[in-house]
Scaffold this motif. Structure first.
Motif, PDB file in Angstrom:
ATOM      1  N   MET A  70       1.015  -1.215  -0.116  1.00  0.00           N
ATOM      2  CA  MET A  70       0.072   0.180  -0.359  1.00  0.00           C
ATOM      3  C   MET A  70       0.658   1.482  -0.267  1.00  0.00           C
ATOM      4  O   MET A  70       2.202   1.706   0.978  1.00  0.00           O
ATOM      5  N   VAL A  71       0.739   1.772  -1.019  1.00  0.00           N
ATOM      6  CA  VAL A  71       0.659   3.706  -1.217  1.00  0.00           C
ATOM      7  C   VAL A  71       0.317   4.383  -1.190  1.00  0.00           C
ATOM      8  O   VAL A  71      -0.314   4.893  -1.383  1.00  0.00           O
ATOM      9  N   PRO A  72       0.812   5.858  -0.020  1.00  0.00           N
ATOM     10  CA  PRO A  72       0.203   6.811  -0.249  1.00  0.00           C
ATOM     11  C   PRO A  72      -0.187   6.962  -1.381  1.00  0.00           C
ATOM     12  O   PRO A  72       0.506   7.905  -2.423  1.00  0.00           O
ATOM     13  N   PHE A  73      -1.313   8.026  -2.138  1.00  0.00           N
ATOM     14  CA  PHE A  73      -1.841   8.014  -3.243  1.00  0.00           C
ATOM     15  C   PHE A  73      -0.839   8.761  -3.778  1.00  0.00           C
ATOM     16  O   PHE A  73      -0.659   9.953  -4.556  1.00  0.00           O
ATOM     17  N   ARG A  74      -0.388  10.101  -2.915  1.00  0.00           N
ATOM     18  CA  ARG A  74      -0.170  11.604  -2.963  1.00  0.00           C
ATOM     19  C   ARG A  74       1.199  10.801  -3.764  1.00  0.00           C
ATOM     20  O   ARG A  74       1.877  11.454  -4.363  1.00  0.00           O
ATOM     21  N   VAL A  75       1.966   9.721  -3.152  1.00  0.00           N
ATOM     22  CA  VAL A  75       3.426   9.658  -3.524  1.00  0.00           C
ATOM     23  C   VAL A  75       3.206   9.243  -4.970  1.00  0.00           C
ATOM     24  O   VAL A  75       4.017   9.608  -5.694  1.00  0.00           O
ATOM     25  N   ILE A  76       2.304   8.440  -5.196  1.00  0.00           N
ATOM     26  CA  ILE A  76       2.319   7.722  -6.368  1.00  0.00           C
ATOM     27  C   ILE A  76       1.887   8.898  -7.747  1.00  0.00           C
ATOM     28  O   ILE A  76       2.234   9.140  -8.490  1.00  0.00           O
ATOM     29  N   GLY A  77       1.293  10.379  -7.396  1.00  0.00           N
ATOM     30  CA  GLY A  77       0.939  11.928  -8.585  1.00  0.00           C
ATOM     31  C   GLY A  77       2.438  12.222  -8.354  1.00  0.00           C
ATOM     32  O   GLY A  77       2.320  13.011  -9.453  1.00  0.00           O
ATOM     33  N   GLU A  78       2.627  12.095  -7.091  1.00  0.00           N
ATOM     34  CA  GLU A  78       4.319  13.009  -7.042  1.00  0.00           C
ATOM     35  C   GLU A  78       5.586  12.217  -8.138  1.00  0.00           C
ATOM     36  O   GLU A  78       6.442  13.487  -8.456  1.00  0.00           O
ATOM     37  N   ASN A  79       4.897  11.398  -7.384  1.00  0.00           N
ATOM     38  CA  ASN A  79       6.672  10.025  -8.334  1.00  0.00           C
ATOM     39  C   ASN A  79       6.350   9.346  -9.861  1.00  0.00           C
ATOM     40  O   ASN A  79       7.766   9.564 -10.656  1.00  0.00           O
ATOM     41  N   LEU A  80       5.091   8.847 -10.071  1.00  0.00           N
ATOM     42  CA  LEU A  80       4.782   8.155 -11.666  1.00  0.00           C
ATOM     43  C   LEU A  80       3.947   9.022 -12.515  1.00  0.00           C
ATOM     44  O   LEU A  80       4.303   9.196 -13.277  1.00  0.00           O
ATOM     45  N   GLY A  81       3.424  10.556 -11.696  1.00  0.00           N
ATOM     46  CA  GLY A  81       3.433  11.068 -13.307  1.00  0.00           C
ATOM     47  C   GLY A  81       1.862  11.525 -13.183  1.00  0.00           C
ATOM     48  O   GLY A  81       1.509  11.790 -14.488  1.00  0.00           O
ATOM     49  N   PHE A  82       1.463  10.380 -12.150  1.00  0.00           N
ATOM     50  CA  PHE A  82      -0.591  10.438 -12.535  1.00  0.00           C
ATOM     51  C   PHE A  82      -0.884  11.143 -11.832  1.00  0.00           C
ATOM     52  O   PHE A  82      -0.361  11.868 -10.738  1.00  0.00           O
ATOM     53  N   ASP A  83      -2.332  11.811 -12.377  1.00  0.00           N
ATOM     54  CA  ASP A  83      -2.793  13.284 -11.675  1.00  0.00           C
ATOM     55  C   ASP A  83      -3.833  12.609 -10.008  1.00  0.00           C
ATOM     56  O   ASP A  83      -5.282  11.773 -11.512  1.00  0.00           O
ATOM     57  N   VAL A  84      -3.743  12.833  -9.390  1.00  0.00           N
ATOM     58  CA  VAL A  84      -4.366  11.961  -8.739  1.00  0.00           C
ATOM     59  C   VAL A  84      -4.973  13.315  -7.589  1.00  0.00           C
ATOM     60  O   VAL A  84      -4.763  14.219  -7.657  1.00  0.00           O
TER      61      VAL A  84
END
Length: 508
Positions: free
Chosen positions: A56-70
């Protein structure tokens, strides 16, 4: 009134404690996550955790590091994630997500804790086209874009210690690092690893023998000893891992692992990895508790497939013998096949049990019993939770010139009413074996007798010796499932399989 008050207090206590108990399943050990070889930056209050096997990963980490719009919708408790043509919605504590308007089931739903919302990284990443692999030894997740696979020290180095992932190599002068001994190479992560002419489809270890099944070309293995600590190293040049073996992960991406080896005094562990990408080389290391000689058997069939066996039982010779190192001194050769494995769980039971676990548990028990039979030499196609193609299971038996092949399974039906044991054969030469095996199987399970049946299953069709497939019971039936997952019934089935094999082979 006092009694009612106490009950109300107890009810309130249970309600408050329940979510705390659920979260106790989350691993406190810190998990790292890497994207194309670089560690993602995660704040101390936003840990990446392992919850019941899901990272489980904080969703903001996904946005900040993977370039997704969250986006986070507080009122609906909903996470919105999008990139290019893919969009998904995940709701806290709900196991159904929506991807491009279609419902998709999650193994673990998003969690909200301390005002931080965490989402399952494998699900989100794979939906967005990233490759995902899990390194259990390093407790790390590796995400890889299709264009830039990461360079990762595979842990199959001198001494087998854990080595952190090297940073990406950049610049026009960057070259793959050279290494000596057993240390892993560091290759340019911007360069896709060369794919080998052959692929490894399966690795197993049983009866003090390492078996490696491969396909697609002639493999000339290099097998040698190393000391400090003691180990036997197997290099397979111009070879990579089959994506099926790696659970769909691309070759060169986090493809390293370890077999669950126990009960062998000489062997501490068996590890495997893509050792080099130029040329693509698979390395398998047998960590030894002491120095020991071995024999090597390498059987190739041109562009079809092959089987490599490193036998620790026949000491004193490292030359390739003319015949497989199994079944000497007139012993009968038996191959026991635990169906499914790893990413292929088989059927799922009424209470979420997995067929692969039942199959393996019984196969291991059969192996323990056969080890006490002086006139039988046996091989398990898998001795832990690994994946092996159907063709490779049959090939192992054929290459060993086995006398008997037995594949262990459990059944499933749409109706919960279906119950009982079945035995399948495909060729007429296998029918007498099926009759004998079924007699003992039904006695052991105590379930309804559904008879001996014809079945066109690959492992009993492509094997050259008498071969049967046992369906011990129906995991879709609650009573069958409960019985099959008891120690006593599994022991009885294992003994039944041995009794049937001995009767068929005419062994007292």
């Amino acid at each position: 009134m006092k009694k009612i008050g106490f009950l109300l207090f107890l009810l309130a206590f249970i309600i408050v404690m329940a979510p705390l108990q659920d979260r106790a399943a989350a691993s406190e050990a810190r998990v790292q996550i890497f994207l194309d070889g670089s560690a993602l930056k995660v704040s101390k209050d936003a840990k990446v955790t392992n919850v019941n096997g899901s990272i489980m990963v904080p969703f903001r980490v996904i946005g900040e590091n993977l370039g997704f719009d969250v986006k986070w919708e507080q009122k609906a408790q909903k996470v919105l994630i999008s990139k290019d043509d893919t969009s998904m919605e995940l709701v806290v504590n709900q196991k159904n997500a929506t991807v491009n308007g279609k419902k998709v089931k999650l193994d673990t739903p998003p969690l909200l804790e301390k005002n931080i919302v965490s989402v399952p990284v494998r699900f989100v990443s794979e939906q967005m086209g990233l490759r995902v692999s899990w390194d259990n030894a390093d407790k790390a997740v590796y995400l890889t874009t299709a264009e830039t696979p990461p360079a990762k020290d595979n842990g199959v180095g001198a001494g087998g210690g854990d080595v952190p992932v090297p940073p990406p190599v950049t610049g026009t002068d960057a070259k793959p690092g050279a290494s000596s001994g057993e240390s892993s190479e560091v290759t340019d992560p911007a360069t896709t690893p060369n794919v080998g002419d052959s692929v490894v489809n399966g690795i197993s270890f049983s009866e003090n023998r390492l078996m490696v099944a491969f396909q697609g070309g002639t493999v000339k293995p290099k097998v040698f000893k190393m000391s400090g600590p003691e180990r036997i190293v197997v290099d397979l040049p111009n070879t990579s891992f089959s994506p099926d073996f790696l659970g769909g992960t691309a070759a060169g991406v986090g493809n390293q692992g370890k077999l669950d080896v126990s009960g062998y005094p000489d062997v501490a562990a068996v590890r495997y990895s893509l050792f080099s990408s130029s040329p693509s080389t698979v390395r398998v290391v047998i960590d030894m508790n002491n120095s020991k000689d071995y024999s090597v058997y390498n059987e190739n069939e041109g562009l079809d497939s092959g089987l490599l066996i490193v036998d620790l039982n026949k000491a004193g010779s490292t030359e390739t013998p003319a015949t497989p190192p199994v079944g000497g001194s007139g012993k009968k050769v038996v191959v026991i096949d635990a169906g499914h494995g790893d990413q292929d769980p088989g059927t799922t039971g009424y209470s979420k049990t997995k067929e692969k676990d039942f199959n393996l548990a019984v196969a291991l028990k059969v192996g323990q019993l056969l080890a006490n039979e002086p006139d039988i030499d046996f091989v398990l196609t898998r001795s832990d939770d690994t994946y092996l193609k159907l063709a490779e299971r049959a090939k192992i038996a054929n290459d060993l010139n086995a006398d008997v092949f037995v594949s262990i399974h459990a059944n499933y039906a749409d109706s919960r009413a279906a119950s009982g044991s079945e035995t399948y054969y495909q060729r007429d030469a296998s029918k007498s074996l099926a009759n004998v095996m079924h007699k003992y199987l039904v006695q052991a399970t105590g379930l309804p007798d559904r008879g001996v049946r014809y079945g066109n299953f690959h492992v009993i069709r492509e094997t050259k010796m008498p071969a049967v497939l046992l369906e011990a019971g129906y995991l879709s039936n609650p009573k069958d499932e409960a019985a099959l997952f008891t120690e006593s019934v599994q022991n009885a089935i294992a003994q039944a399989i041995v009794n049937g094999i001995k009767e068929y082979l005419g062994i007292q």
